[in-house]
Design an enzyme around this catalytic site. Structure first.
Site, short mmCIF file in Angstrom:
data_model
loop_
_atom_site.label_atom_id
_atom_site.label_comp_id
_atom_site.label_asym_id
_atom_site.label_seq_id
_atom_site.Cartn_x
_atom_site.Cartn_y
_atom_site.Cartn_z
N LYS A 268 1.08 -1.25 0.28
CA LYS A 268 0.57 -0.05 -0.03
C LYS A 268 1.26 1.52 0.01
O LYS A 268 1.43 1.42 1.32
CB LYS A 268 -0.66 -0.08 1.30
CG LYS A 268 -2.37 0.78 1.21
CD LYS A 268 -2.14 2.31 1.43
CE LYS A 268 -1.78 2.88 2.41
NZ LYS A 268 -1.52 4.87 1.91
N CYS B 103 13.69 11.24 7.74
CA CYS B 103 13.49 10.60 8.98
C CYS B 103 14.65 10.48 9.45
O CYS B 103 14.39 11.45 10.75
CB CYS B 103 12.30 8.39 8.49
SG CYS B 103 14.03 7.88 7.79
N GLU C 79 8.30 15.75 15.80
CA GLU C 79 8.75 16.24 14.62
C GLU C 79 8.27 16.82 13.42
O GLU C 79 6.88 17.20 13.46
CB GLU C 79 8.86 14.41 13.91
CG GLU C 79 9.22 14.07 12.37
CD GLU C 79 9.57 12.83 12.14
OE1 GLU C 79 8.04 12.79 12.17
OE2 GLU C 79 9.73 11.52 11.51
P1 NAD Z 1 2.27 8.46 7.42
O1 NAD Z 1 2.53 7.69 8.60
O2 NAD Z 1 1.18 9.53 7.82
O3 NAD Z 1 1.21 7.76 6.41
C1 NAD Z 1 2.54 6.40 6.35
C2 NAD Z 1 1.19 5.45 5.56
O4 NAD Z 1 0.63 4.42 6.70
C3 NAD Z 1 0.52 5.86 4.37
O5 NAD Z 1 0.41 4.84 3.29
C4 NAD Z 1 -0.36 5.68 4.96
O6 NAD Z 1 -1.60 6.09 3.89
C5 NAD Z 1 -0.89 4.68 5.89
N1 NAD Z 1 -1.91 4.56 7.38
C6 NAD Z 1 -2.02 5.92 7.02
N2 NAD Z 1 -3.04 5.84 8.44
C7 NAD Z 1 -3.20 3.51 8.66
C8 NAD Z 1 -3.97 3.61 9.28
N3 NAD Z 1 -4.27 3.81 10.32
N4 NAD Z 1 -3.72 1.95 9.16
C9 NAD Z 1 -3.23 1.49 7.50
N5 NAD Z 1 -2.34 2.24 6.73
C10 NAD Z 1 -2.54 3.48 7.73
O7 NAD Z 1 3.53 8.97 7.56
P2 NAD Z 1 3.73 9.39 5.95
O8 NAD Z 1 3.51 10.88 6.42
O9 NAD Z 1 3.79 9.67 5.04
O10 NAD Z 1 5.96 10.04 6.25
C11 NAD Z 1 6.59 10.64 7.09
C12 NAD Z 1 6.79 9.85 8.32
O11 NAD Z 1 7.54 8.32 8.06
C13 NAD Z 1 7.11 10.83 8.91
O12 NAD Z 1 7.26 10.60 10.34
C14 NAD Z 1 9.50 10.10 9.54
O13 NAD Z 1 9.94 10.03 10.05
C15 NAD Z 1 8.61 8.38 9.03
N6 NAD Z 1 9.77 7.66 8.04
C16 NAD Z 1 10.05 7.01 8.64
C17 NAD Z 1 11.58 6.30 8.95
C18 NAD Z 1 12.30 5.33 9.23
O14 NAD Z 1 12.77 4.58 9.01
N7 NAD Z 1 11.58 5.40 10.56
C19 NAD Z 1 11.33 6.53 7.34
C20 NAD Z 1 11.06 7.40 6.20
C21 NAD Z 1 9.99 8.07 7.09
#
Ligand code: NAD
Length: 485
Positions: free
Chosen positions: A177, A287, A389
């Protein structure tokens, strides 16, 4: 206009309910694509086809054949690099050089994990028994099953293949997804899978949103054996709850508020070059980026002045213009969030060293999600911009006096993803690396990644480690076989 489809059982398809959503360009906010939204029935079909693939040809392949297929995926991605780079740029607006690097890493994710599964042994123990004949124990790895892969938008292809590469190398099938903001490269990978002969159902893509949509349908699906996720911490917590039903394992890579610690003995040029990247690369949407900088007091003014000059020297602009170092944020919505922190910093009394607003952009780009690279000083560690963040091109710089003090301050956060330490003192580098609460610590560098090393976050930044042999821990069941002689 481009129309992006789901990819289920080896074929591209509309959503079963005929719904679609719009994808807007970060460069100018115009609609650049429509995306078929997967309904619950599509997620069911994707999971069923993945389960069938595990029972069919894919599940019966020899390791050598699977490895060969994954290397073919990497080669085909490299052959189609221009298509992947164009799709990634269209979705994110990132500079062409950054997109090129990310797409190369996407292909590398298949090669590296093909090598890992080929070369990493399991364990063996010979034991004695009362009858003197003994027994042999050896462990074998088996795929966990169908893996749900939930991806963010900040490095779409790189982060998606970081999960899909090891999952397939271990013999699983996946349902991906992608983020609703970045649907294109995941769909393109479906073409690659078909071109090299990955059996239908092994790799599936369902587009949509999180709660009440595709993300939720996938993470709550009883046919999904494990869920791997990258994204925000609160989303990870929701996914963990969803996976608790059925006691399914999760691997969570989540948010960060990473410190950069610069000692007065650091090489100034190297520290500035590295910190410029750790704060502003990919418009701060990394991240692992450093939004909290601590600089030893005698070095503070010099460092702040040098980082200001470097930040002001960065060209902000569209992906293909020469010399552009920073593109727009992903969306207007994210820009509003980042700008709300820019306003909050000023309300809380920060001194704005540079930036703090929106750059003037010409004509066709005037409506893009642009923000200025921003540096603040003057706030305490408890200010909102020093705790939360932001995920934008910004940092707060604070002075410190002692090593113990900076360790305490660097660790005074719920997050624990990464840290960057800049010093020429080797013993101090080792002490700092051991004391900072983070899954990844860089000394005199940032974002130097060997894909064989453990990667993940401490505290609220993650659960589990992926990378090299650590990925095998999540994507396989390790089974002990005991043979009495
Ligand atoms: P997000 O959590 O908003 O979304 C990530 C994914 O989860 C999307 O595909 C979204 O549609 C899905 N999603 C959202 N709610 C959900 C639910 N309830 N059930 C299932 N799926 C759901 O994150 P984002 O805004 O896309 O990305 C940015 C974030 O990602 C930042 O916090 C960043 O630090 C983090 N990040 C972490 C790493 C790491 O390796 N630790 C790497 C990259 C990004």
């Amino acid at each position: 206009m481009t129309h992006i489809l789901n990819f289920i059982n080896g074929a591209f398809s509309e959503g079963a309910e005929g719904k679609s959503f719009e994808k807007r360009s970060p460069l100018n906010n115009t609609v650049i694509a429509t995306v078929a939204e997967a309904a619950k029935a599509d997620v069911d079909a994707a999971v069923s086809s993945a389960r069938a693939a595990m029972k069919g040809k894919w599940g019966k392949l020899t390791l050598a054949d699977r490895v060969e297929l994954l290397n073919a995926v990497a080669a085909e991605m490299e052959r189609r690099a221009d298509d992947f780079i164009a799709a990634e740029i269209a979705d994110t607006g990132m500079p062409a050089g950054v997109a090129k690097h990310m797409c190369a890493r996407g292909a590398a994710n298949f090669r590296v994990f093909a090598d890992v599964v080929k070369n990493v042994p399991t364990e063996f123990f010979e034991m004695s028994t009362p009858d003197g004949r003994g027994a042999l124990n050896y462990a074998i790895r088996r795929p966990v099953g169908v893996v749900g892969v939930i991806c963010p938008w900040n490095a779409p292809l790189l982060l998606m293949t970081w999960k899909v590469g090891p999952a397939l190398a271990c013999g699983n099938a996946v349902v991906v997804k992608p983020s609703e903001e970045t649907p294109q490269t995941a769909a393109l990978l479906g073409e690659v899978m078909n071109a090299v002969g990955i059996p239908a159902g092994v790799y599936n893509v369902v587009h949509g949103f999180g709660p009440g949509s595709t993300g939720e349908f996938l993470t709550t699906h009883p046919g999904v054996s494990a869920v791997t996720f990258t994204g925000e911490t609160r989303t990870g917590a929701a996914i963990m709850k969803a996976a608790a039903d059925g006691a399914r394992p999760v691997s969570l890579e989540m948010g960060g508020k990473n410190p950069g610690v610069i000692f007065a003995d650091a090489d100034l040029d190297a520290a500035i070059e590295g910190t410029l990247r750790s704060c502003f690369m990919n418009t701060g949407q990394v991240c692992l980026g450093t939004e909290r900088l601590f600089v030893e007091r005698p070095f503070f003014n010099k460092f702040v002045a040098a980082l200001k000059t470097a930040a002001e020297g960065m060209r902000v602009g569209p992906p293909h213009e020469p010399g552009v170092a920073m593109g727009p944020l992903i969306s207007q919505e994210h820009r509003q969030k980042v700008l709300s922190y820019y306003a909050k910093a000023v309300e809380e009394g920060a001194t704005v060293v540079t930036g703090g607003g929106v750059p003037g952009m010409p004509g066709e780009y005037a409506n893009g999600a642009w923000v200025q690279p921003t540096i603040w000083i003057g706030l305490g560690d408890d200010a909102a911009i020093c705790r939360e963040e932001i995920f934008g091109p910004c940092c707060h710089i604070a002075p410190f006096d002692t090593e113990d003090e900076v360790i305490e301050r660097a660790n005074s956060t719920n997050y624990g993803l990464s840290a960057a330490v800049w010093t020429r003192d080797l013993a101090r580098a080792h002490r700092m690396a051991a004391a900072v609460e983070a899954g990844v610590v860089w000394v005199n560098s940032w974002f130097l990644r060997d894909l064989r090393t453990p990667f993940g976050g401490a505290k609220h930044s993650g659960i589990g480690r992926e990378g090299g042999v650590h990925s095998l821990e999540f994507y396989t069941e390790l089974k002990n076989v005991c043979i009495k002689l």
